[in-house]
Design a protein around this motif. Sequence first.
Motif, PDB file in Angstrom:
ATOM      1  N   ASN A 162     -16.007  25.150  77.465  1.00 20.64           N
ATOM      2  CA  ASN A 162     -15.132  25.413  76.511  1.00 20.64           C
ATOM      3  C   ASN A 162     -15.274  26.700  75.679  1.00 20.64           C
ATOM      4  N   LYS A 165     -14.446  29.622  77.651  1.00 18.08           N
ATOM      5  CA  LYS A 165     -13.103  29.891  77.660  1.00 18.08           C
ATOM      6  C   LYS A 165     -12.609  30.564  76.389  1.00 18.08           C
ATOM      7  N   HIS A 169     -11.040  34.388  76.658  1.00 22.83           N
ATOM      8  CA  HIS A 169      -9.575  34.511  76.621  1.00 22.83           C
ATOM      9  C   HIS A 169      -9.226  34.380  75.045  1.00 22.83           C
TER      10      HIS A 169
END
Length: 173
Positions: A162, A165, A169
């Motif tokens: 996570n 990510k 992003h």
Amino acid sequence: MHQQKPDPLWNKSPTPSKAKTYKPADFQLAADLSHCLCPAGKRLYRTGKNCTLNGYASVRFQGALRDCEPCTQRPQCLKDPAKTRARQVTFLQGKRDDTPSYTDLMKPKIDSDLGKRMITQRFATVEPVFGNLRGNKRLHRFTLRSKAKVDGQWKLFCLMHNLEKLAHHGYAA
């Protein structure tokens, strides 16, 4: 002692080609499909009725041990003469029936507008997470024992996934 395998990207030497073995076209099939003859002239006997191979009707033959074991053409006939005792050969006769396969039945469904939308939704499932943890993070097995420790290790890898990510992003606040 462990020996490291050579790097396939660095080793530019040509790979040795496998020895060519006889193909089914090298065997002579009898007109009544009761037997076939090998390139050495020995008779192979039929070993089954109504054989199906990948949806194709096929006829299978096997050589007799008394013919195959002393044969001089054994290295050209068998892929691994040390393990295989007698030659087996299969002749395909054509498609068993004209019923479409499951793959052929699914193609129009996937190519439809609804199917394309459903396929794009699969990218949002948990499967890519498992692929990332296994392939990129190399979590093939847990290194700790006990349920609590394994749970902690799993949560650590999920946290790492996570955070990665978020780093790549960003996040919407």
